[in-house]
Design a protein around this motif. Sequence first.
Motif, PDB file in Angstrom:
ATOM      1  N   LEU A  38      13.150  15.788  -3.486  1.00  0.00           N
ATOM      2  CA  LEU A  38      13.453  14.621  -2.669  1.00  0.00           C
ATOM      3  C   LEU A  38      12.260  13.684  -2.615  1.00  0.00           C
ATOM      4  CD1 LEU A  38      15.456  13.188  -0.790  1.00  0.00           C
ATOM      5  CD2 LEU A  38      14.515  14.542   1.102  1.00  0.00           C
ATOM      6  N   TRP A  39      12.494  12.417  -2.917  1.00  0.00           N
ATOM      7  CA  TRP A  39      11.448  11.388  -2.906  1.00  0.00           C
ATOM      8  C   TRP A  39      11.897  10.228  -2.035  1.00  0.00           C
ATOM      9  CZ3 TRP A  39       6.858  11.284  -5.987  1.00  0.00           C
ATOM     10  CH2 TRP A  39       6.725  12.367  -6.868  1.00  0.00           C
ATOM     11  N   VAL A  40      10.941   9.592  -1.367  1.00  0.00           N
ATOM     12  CA  VAL A  40      11.169   8.332  -0.652  1.00  0.00           C
ATOM     13  C   VAL A  40      10.213   7.311  -1.234  1.00  0.00           C
ATOM     14  CG1 VAL A  40      11.087   7.143   1.563  1.00  0.00           C
ATOM     15  CG2 VAL A  40      11.893   9.521   1.452  1.00  0.00           C
ATOM     16  N   ALA A  41      10.753   6.171  -1.637  1.00  0.00           N
ATOM     17  CA  ALA A  41       9.929   5.160  -2.298  1.00  0.00           C
ATOM     18  C   ALA A  41      10.402   3.768  -1.908  1.00  0.00           C
ATOM     19  CB  ALA A  41      10.005   5.317  -3.819  1.00  0.00           C
ATOM     20  N   PRO A  42       9.477   2.812  -1.754  1.00  0.00           N
ATOM     21  CA  PRO A  42       9.899   1.416  -1.562  1.00  0.00           C
ATOM     22  C   PRO A  42      10.575   0.907  -2.831  1.00  0.00           C
ATOM     23  CG  PRO A  42       7.528   1.543  -1.902  1.00  0.00           C
ATOM     24  CD  PRO A  42       8.012   2.960  -1.799  1.00  0.00           C
ATOM     25  N   VAL A  84      20.729   9.343   5.365  1.00  0.00           N
ATOM     26  CA  VAL A  84      20.793   8.897   3.972  1.00  0.00           C
ATOM     27  C   VAL A  84      20.325  10.009   3.031  1.00  0.00           C
ATOM     28  CG1 VAL A  84      19.826   7.275   2.295  1.00  0.00           C
ATOM     29  CG2 VAL A  84      20.594   6.452   4.533  1.00  0.00           C
ATOM     30  N   ALA A  85      19.249  10.698   3.402  1.00  0.00           N
ATOM     31  CA  ALA A  85      18.757  11.794   2.568  1.00  0.00           C
ATOM     32  C   ALA A  85      19.800  12.891   2.440  1.00  0.00           C
ATOM     33  CB  ALA A  85      17.468  12.358   3.146  1.00  0.00           C
ATOM     34  N   ALA A  86      20.450  13.245   3.555  1.00  0.00           N
ATOM     35  CA  ALA A  86      21.474  14.289   3.508  1.00  0.00           C
ATOM     36  C   ALA A  86      22.610  13.907   2.569  1.00  0.00           C
ATOM     37  CB  ALA A  86      22.005  14.553   4.913  1.00  0.00           C
ATOM     38  N   LEU A  87      23.033  12.652   2.618  1.00  0.00           N
ATOM     39  CA  LEU A  87      24.116  12.203   1.739  1.00  0.00           C
ATOM     40  C   LEU A  87      23.673  12.172   0.284  1.00  0.00           C
ATOM     41  CD1 LEU A  87      25.540   9.385   4.029  1.00  0.00           C
ATOM     42  CD2 LEU A  87      26.654  11.555   3.458  1.00  0.00           C
ATOM     43  N   VAL A 131      16.032  10.209  -5.231  1.00  0.00           N
ATOM     44  CA  VAL A 131      15.173   9.151  -4.693  1.00  0.00           C
ATOM     45  C   VAL A 131      15.915   8.361  -3.626  1.00  0.00           C
ATOM     46  CG1 VAL A 131      13.767   7.137  -5.244  1.00  0.00           C
ATOM     47  CG2 VAL A 131      13.991   9.001  -6.911  1.00  0.00           C
ATOM     48  N   ILE A 132      15.260   8.191  -2.486  1.00  0.00           N
ATOM     49  CA  ILE A 132      15.750   7.302  -1.436  1.00  0.00           C
ATOM     50  C   ILE A 132      14.890   6.051  -1.473  1.00  0.00           C
ATOM     51  CG2 ILE A 132      16.140   7.012   1.033  1.00  0.00           C
ATOM     52  CD1 ILE A 132      16.147  10.086   1.211  1.00  0.00           C
ATOM     53  N   ASN A 141       0.801  -1.220   0.000  1.00  0.00           N
ATOM     54  CA  ASN A 141       0.000   0.000   0.000  1.00  0.00           C
ATOM     55  C   ASN A 141       0.836   1.273   0.000  1.00  0.00           C
ATOM     56  OD1 ASN A 141      -2.925  -0.957   0.367  1.00  0.00           O
ATOM     57  ND2 ASN A 141      -1.836  -2.103   1.930  1.00  0.00           N
ATOM     58  N   MET A 142       2.126   1.137   0.064  1.00  0.00           N
ATOM     59  CA  MET A 142       3.001   2.298   0.163  1.00  0.00           C
ATOM     60  C   MET A 142       3.426   2.751  -1.229  1.00  0.00           C
ATOM     61  SD  MET A 142       6.572   2.608   2.286  1.00  0.00           S
ATOM     62  CE  MET A 142       7.537   4.114   2.288  1.00  0.00           C
ATOM     63  N   GLY A 143       3.246   4.020  -1.524  1.00  0.00           N
ATOM     64  CA  GLY A 143       3.682   4.582  -2.785  1.00  0.00           C
ATOM     65  C   GLY A 143       4.878   5.496  -2.580  1.00  0.00           C
ATOM     66  N   ALA A 144       5.353   6.100  -3.667  1.00  0.00           N
ATOM     67  CA  ALA A 144       6.437   7.069  -3.579  1.00  0.00           C
ATOM     68  C   ALA A 144       5.909   8.370  -2.994  1.00  0.00           C
ATOM     69  CB  ALA A 144       7.031   7.306  -4.964  1.00  0.00           C
TER      70      ALA A 144
END
Length: 294
Positions: free
Chosen positions: A111-115, A173-176, A127-128, A101-104
């Motif tokens: 900045l994006w977080v995605a499975p 991780v996002a900062a890097l 993208v993380i 059920n998890m999307g980006a």
Amino acid sequence: MAWRQLVLQTQYPDFGEEILEAQGALAVSMKPAEDVDPILEPGPGATPLWPRVCLEGLFPDDSDLGPVYRALEDLLPDAAQMGAEETLVPDTDWVRNCLDNMGAMRFGQRLWVAPHHREVDAPDAVVIKLDPGLAFGTGTHPTTDLCLQWLDGASLHGQRVLDYGCGSGILAVAALRLGAREAVAVDNDPQAILATRENAVNNGVDALLHCALDTDFDADGDFDIVLANILAEPLIALAPTLLARLKPGGYVVLAGLLDRQADQVEAAYPGIAWTRNALDGWTRLAGRRENPQP
């Protein structure tokens, strides 16, 4: 294996969630109470909750919920009307259900977080890749959201970053990924350190990230940016430690505090010129340390 689920109704879901998590809830979910109409499309800027919310807190099946009831009765403003009930729910693959059920998710401009099974098709996207796992932090909580938005808008190239209370390591991780030259991630939970290292490897930044338990934290030098997304009381207690690691002219970003706790947390960090941002009852404090007078 079964799980013990505590279900209650409240007009103060943020307070209720904080109480349940502080009492050991493994997960807390929200849905509309049965006696209200669902909000299918909230207006711009509106909080997508309901006049009365049903909170579901999940605990191990052998938990003693007596202390949970007492904490709710002492701290929840409308505890007399919460109508708490217990149920047993069968075990299931919670991570798989969450992944399905998890999307980006986008934070700020780029900045994006995605499975791992979701792709992001956006120009200039950073993208993380992050799946739900052992430690807290996938970007869905307002406190993490606020921190990721700040990182997206910051100038991170060449910066040295401290992520104190790293959880999943999402902020480090996002900062890097956004250009920091080095990050140090610290937590008091060994599982958080394992999750952070794994997420750093999965995002190709493990060579730039150093992890440590708080009992072993003794990083050399100072940091350009200090991030701490935890809770108000530890933020206050940690103020001397975090300020000791912050360079003059450096930035400190604090989250995990409720709106009403912002003044008290600010007061613990003298010499910082603060700005505040709020989301769903949570506040992020971000500020720059004043340079000493020549």
